[in-house]
Design a protein around this motif. Structure first.
Motif, PDB file in Angstrom:
ATOM      1  N   ILE A  75       8.751  -0.488  -2.496  1.00 45.20           N
ATOM      2  CA  ILE A  75       8.351  -0.913  -1.189  1.00 45.20           C
ATOM      3  C   ILE A  75       7.097  -1.579  -1.282  1.00 45.20           C
ATOM      4  O   ILE A  75       5.879  -1.080  -1.438  1.00 45.20           O
ATOM      5  CB  ILE A  75       8.306   0.401  -0.342  1.00 45.20           C
ATOM      6  CG1 ILE A  75       9.529   1.301  -0.327  1.00 45.20           C
ATOM      7  CG2 ILE A  75       7.949  -0.224   1.147  1.00 45.20           C
ATOM      8  CD1 ILE A  75       9.387   2.574   0.444  1.00 45.20           C
ATOM      9  N   PRO A  76       7.152  -2.835  -1.106  1.00 41.43           N
ATOM     10  CA  PRO A  76       6.230  -3.770  -1.432  1.00 41.43           C
ATOM     11  C   PRO A  76       4.800  -3.458  -0.833  1.00 41.43           C
ATOM     12  O   PRO A  76       3.857  -3.723  -1.673  1.00 41.43           O
ATOM     13  CB  PRO A  76       6.533  -5.074  -0.876  1.00 41.43           C
ATOM     14  CG  PRO A  76       8.043  -5.253  -0.904  1.00 41.43           C
ATOM     15  CD  PRO A  76       8.271  -3.717  -0.705  1.00 41.43           C
ATOM     16  N   LEU A  77       4.541  -3.122   0.208  1.00 44.54           N
ATOM     17  CA  LEU A  77       3.234  -2.836   1.104  1.00 44.54           C
ATOM     18  C   LEU A  77       2.518  -1.502   1.015  1.00 44.54           C
ATOM     19  O   LEU A  77       1.478  -1.328   1.408  1.00 44.54           O
ATOM     20  CB  LEU A  77       3.211  -3.564   2.338  1.00 44.54           C
ATOM     21  CG  LEU A  77       3.611  -4.824   2.595  1.00 44.54           C
ATOM     22  CD1 LEU A  77       3.669  -5.308   4.148  1.00 44.54           C
ATOM     23  CD2 LEU A  77       2.767  -5.862   1.918  1.00 44.54           C
ATOM     24  N   CYS A  78       3.455  -0.651   0.126  1.00 46.01           N
ATOM     25  CA  CYS A  78       2.845   0.643  -0.164  1.00 46.01           C
ATOM     26  C   CYS A  78       1.783   0.979  -1.125  1.00 46.01           C
ATOM     27  O   CYS A  78       1.773  -0.132  -1.836  1.00 46.01           O
ATOM     28  CB  CYS A  78       4.015   1.574  -0.667  1.00 46.01           C
ATOM     29  SG  CYS A  78       5.130   2.326   0.794  1.00 46.01           S
ATOM     30  N   HIS A  79       0.723   1.751  -0.937  1.00 42.42           N
ATOM     31  CA  HIS A  79      -0.229   1.798  -2.027  1.00 42.42           C
ATOM     32  C   HIS A  79       0.000   2.520  -3.041  1.00 42.42           C
ATOM     33  O   HIS A  79       0.814   3.608  -3.020  1.00 42.42           O
ATOM     34  CB  HIS A  79      -1.366   2.401  -1.286  1.00 42.42           C
ATOM     35  CG  HIS A  79      -2.149   1.777  -0.146  1.00 42.42           C
ATOM     36  ND1 HIS A  79      -1.716   1.546   0.983  1.00 42.42           N
ATOM     37  CD2 HIS A  79      -3.148   0.880  -0.049  1.00 42.42           C
ATOM     38  CE1 HIS A  79      -2.318   0.868   1.613  1.00 42.42           C
ATOM     39  NE2 HIS A  79      -3.539   0.317   1.035  1.00 42.42           N
ATOM     40  N   PRO A  80      -0.118   2.082  -4.246  1.00 41.13           N
ATOM     41  CA  PRO A  80       0.134   3.013  -5.151  1.00 41.13           C
ATOM     42  C   PRO A  80      -0.826   4.320  -5.259  1.00 41.13           C
ATOM     43  O   PRO A  80      -1.975   4.481  -4.999  1.00 41.13           O
ATOM     44  CB  PRO A  80      -0.444   2.291  -6.578  1.00 41.13           C
ATOM     45  CG  PRO A  80      -0.861   0.896  -6.036  1.00 41.13           C
ATOM     46  CD  PRO A  80      -0.906   0.990  -4.708  1.00 41.13           C
TER      47      PRO A  80
END
Length: 158
Positions: A75-80
């Motif tokens: 999911i592109p905008l999730c923080h690692p």
């Protein structure tokens, strides 16, 4: 401009800046319901379904945990995130449907809802994949957030 957290003041997509947020203990629980048709249910014995590929539920649990750990890659905008824990349970409810629950926890600046939702979803997809030879009438019915604690707002029962 917008109430969406992933849209900046210029209307552009952005990753939320969590730099100034407080570090807190956070928890999220997500559930996916899977409807298994009778040919699949008939294979259930001793709490799992055994296939040539191995135990379906045990494999789904491992897949769900692996997926939760990789949420930011999917999911592109999730923080690692470095999860404190991730636990998946699979049980047959009174309606003879699987309830796949994923509980994720972290001590950090951002929540773990997406990790819990991803874990439950991928566990359900793994059940489908491993059982599709028995029937393709398997239905992944719903995935939803059941509980979220530790951030700005709590959801569900603590």
């Amino acid at each position: 401009m917008s109430d969406f957290t992933h849209i900046n003041k210029d209307g552009k997509v952005t990753m939320v800046d969590v730099g100034d947020k407080a570090i807190t203990k956070r928890k999220a629980v997500a559930r996916t319901i899977v409807v298994l048709p009778q040919p699949v249910l008939a294979q259930l014995a001793n709490g799992d379904i055994q296939t040539k590929k191995g135990g379906v539920f045990q494999t789904a649990i491992i897949a769900g945990i692996m997926a939760a750990k990789k949420t930011s890659e999917l999911i592109p905008l999730c923080h690692p995130l470095s999860l404190d824990s991730c636990n998946i349970t699979i049980l047959l409810n009174e309606k003879q449907q699987l309830e796949i629950d994923c509980t994720a926890t972290i001590t950090g600046k951002t929540g773990v809802e997406m990790e819990a939702l991803t874990g439950a979803s991928i566990a359900a997809l793994t059940v489908y994949d491993m059982c599709k030879a028995l029937s393709q009438d398997i239905v992944i019915k719903e995935t939803r957030l059941m509980q979220k604690t530790g951030g700005k707002t709590d959801v569900g029962k603590a």
